[in-house]
Motif scaffolding. Structure first.
Motif, mmCIF file in Angstrom:
data_model
loop_
_atom_site.group_PDB
_atom_site.id
_atom_site.type_symbol
_atom_site.label_atom_id
_atom_site.label_comp_id
_atom_site.label_asym_id
_atom_site.label_seq_id
_atom_site.Cartn_x
_atom_site.Cartn_y
_atom_site.Cartn_z
ATOM 1 N N TYR A 165 0.825 -1.204 0.000
ATOM 2 C CA TYR A 165 0.000 0.000 0.000
ATOM 3 C C TYR A 165 0.861 1.256 0.000
ATOM 4 N N ARG A 166 1.842 1.317 0.907
ATOM 5 C CA ARG A 166 2.648 2.521 1.051
ATOM 6 C C ARG A 166 3.534 2.781 -0.166
ATOM 7 N N SER A 167 3.966 1.730 -0.854
ATOM 8 C CA SER A 167 4.863 1.891 -1.995
ATOM 9 C C SER A 167 4.135 2.335 -3.252
ATOM 10 N N GLY A 168 2.817 2.156 -3.290
ATOM 11 C CA GLY A 168 2.060 2.450 -4.502
ATOM 12 C C GLY A 168 1.863 1.229 -5.379
ATOM 13 N N LEU A 169 2.457 0.093 -5.019
ATOM 14 C CA LEU A 169 2.239 -1.127 -5.793
ATOM 15 C C LEU A 169 0.772 -1.534 -5.811
ATOM 16 N N ILE A 170 0.039 -1.054 -4.860
ATOM 17 C CA ILE A 170 -1.391 -1.359 -4.763
ATOM 18 C C ILE A 170 -2.132 -0.976 -6.050
ATOM 19 N N TYR A 171 -1.596 0.002 -6.788
ATOM 20 C CA TYR A 171 -2.278 0.478 -7.995
ATOM 21 C C TYR A 171 -1.867 -0.278 -9.250
ATOM 22 N N VAL A 172 -0.833 -1.127 -9.179
ATOM 23 C CA VAL A 172 -0.357 -1.792 -10.397
ATOM 24 C C VAL A 172 -0.424 -3.317 -10.304
ATOM 25 N N LEU A 173 -0.890 -3.837 -9.177
ATOM 26 C CA LEU A 173 -0.919 -5.285 -8.991
ATOM 27 C C LEU A 173 -2.331 -5.860 -9.028
ATOM 28 N N GLY A 174 -3.262 -5.132 -9.617
ATOM 29 C CA GLY A 174 -4.578 -5.689 -9.897
ATOM 30 C C GLY A 174 -5.561 -5.701 -8.747
ATOM 31 N N MET A 203 5.638 -1.427 13.975
ATOM 32 C CA MET A 203 6.269 -1.259 12.665
ATOM 33 C C MET A 203 5.273 -0.757 11.638
ATOM 34 N N LEU A 204 4.035 -1.230 11.716
ATOM 35 C CA LEU A 204 2.997 -0.737 10.808
ATOM 36 C C LEU A 204 2.800 0.764 10.979
ATOM 37 N N VAL A 205 2.812 1.230 12.224
ATOM 38 C CA VAL A 205 2.679 2.663 12.486
ATOM 39 C C VAL A 205 3.869 3.409 11.913
ATOM 40 N N ALA A 206 5.079 2.870 12.113
ATOM 41 C CA ALA A 206 6.276 3.523 11.608
ATOM 42 C C ALA A 206 6.248 3.627 10.088
ATOM 43 N N ILE A 207 5.837 2.546 9.409
ATOM 44 C CA ILE A 207 5.764 2.564 7.951
ATOM 45 C C ILE A 207 4.769 3.618 7.478
ATOM 46 N N THR A 208 3.667 3.761 8.202
ATOM 47 C CA THR A 208 2.634 4.723 7.817
ATOM 48 C C THR A 208 3.099 6.154 7.985
ATOM 49 N N THR A 209 3.965 6.396 8.963
ATOM 50 C CA THR A 209 4.338 7.776 9.263
ATOM 51 C C THR A 209 5.576 8.249 8.521
ATOM 52 N N VAL A 210 6.380 7.341 7.964
ATOM 53 C CA VAL A 210 7.513 7.800 7.162
ATOM 54 C C VAL A 210 6.986 8.176 5.778
ATOM 55 N N PRO A 211 7.726 9.044 5.056
ATOM 56 C CA PRO A 211 7.235 9.476 3.739
ATOM 57 C C PRO A 211 6.964 8.306 2.818
ATOM 58 N N ALA A 212 5.845 8.368 2.111
ATOM 59 C CA ALA A 212 5.472 7.294 1.178
ATOM 60 C C ALA A 212 6.387 7.291 -0.024
ATOM 61 N N ILE A 213 6.565 6.122 -0.618
ATOM 62 C CA ILE A 213 7.346 5.967 -1.823
ATOM 63 C C ILE A 213 6.388 5.632 -2.946
ATOM 64 N N ILE A 214 6.291 6.476 -3.936
ATOM 65 C CA ILE A 214 5.335 6.250 -5.017
ATOM 66 C C ILE A 214 6.009 5.493 -6.152
ATOM 67 N N VAL A 215 5.477 4.344 -6.495
ATOM 68 C CA VAL A 215 6.033 3.507 -7.540
ATOM 69 C C VAL A 215 5.330 3.808 -8.858
ATOM 70 N N SER A 216 6.099 4.057 -9.897
ATOM 71 C CA SER A 216 5.518 4.282 -11.224
ATOM 72 C C SER A 216 5.625 2.992 -12.039
ATOM 73 N N THR A 217 5.138 3.018 -13.245
ATOM 74 C CA THR A 217 5.136 1.810 -14.069
ATOM 75 C C THR A 217 6.245 1.839 -15.098
#
Length: 219
Positions: A165-174, A203-217
């Motif tokens: 979710y945080r990486s943006g893969l959520i939008y490219v993996l169907g 760790m889930l909280v930590a991942i949510t609070t660090v800047p998101a990494i947006i993955v492109s295609t």
């Protein structure tokens, strides 16, 4: 509910998901950051670290049998010093610049990425890495089952879902809209009750609070 033999650690799984069938991979502004976050997630799963807000405190620096993890534990020990100060993830993640390549190598060694050496214009290295489709699809099936509430969630799947979710893969993996909403709720630690331990929840909280990494295609 099919199971599959999975020899991989969390950052290996994420690296496999980052690779496309055509031998390229989903490109991000910093492709290492999501994989580095997965490395820390694996340490949390193994109770090697504890989270203090968005910082990591070393708990167990004993040998793991995994070269990448032993190097990481040694690095955290060196940064923590004798007083074992927590290491702030928002500072450390951008400086850890070889995580993606490290775990790509792990996958090649496991036979889960097939490397094809190529050169762009006959000069510049442009190697391709083709994922094992069976293992990658099995991993994706697990995530889709979690996203559809068809599979119980544990610490590993909670962290992998949050990273996707945080990486943006959520939008490219169907994933459809409802599934994306479910993975978002996992990343934000909603409705997890007692299915994950305290270290994973932190760790889930930590991942949510660090800047998101947006993955492109691209790639």
């Amino acid at each position: 509910m099919a199971e599959f033999s999975n020899p991989l650690a969390l950052p290996d799984e994420l690296t496999l998901l980052l690779h496309k069938d055509n031998g390229s991979y989903y490109v991000s502004t910093n492709p290492n950051t999501a994989t580095a976050a997965a490395e820390v997630g694996e340490l949390a799963l193994r109770d090697r670290v504890e989270l203090v807000g968005t910082a990591v405190r070393l708990v167990d620096d004993g040998s793991s049998g995994l070269p990448w993890m032993d190097r990481l534990l040694a690095d955290f020990q060196a940064m923590s010093g004798r007083e074992n100060h927590p290491v702030e993830l928002s500072w450390w993640l951008p400086t850890h610049t070889n995580a993606f390549v490290t775990h790509r190598t792990v996958l090649v060694e496991h036979g889960l990425l097939r490397r094809e050496r190529r050169k762009f214009l006959g000069v510049l290295p442009d190697d391709r890495y083709y994922p094992d489709r069976t293992v990658r699809e099995a991993l994706l099936t697990e995530l889709h089952q979690v996203a559809s509430n068809e599979r119980p969630i544990d610490g590993r799947l909670a962290l992998l879902s949050a990273l996707v979710y945080r990486s943006g893969l959520i939008y490219v993996l169907g994933f459809d809209r409802a599934q994306r909403t479910r993975l978002k709720s996992i990343a934000e630690t909603e409705d997890l009750s007692n299915t994950v331990g305290a270290a994973v929840a932190a760790m889930l909280v930590a991942i949510t609070t660090v800047p998101a990494i947006i993955v492109s295609t691209g790639g």
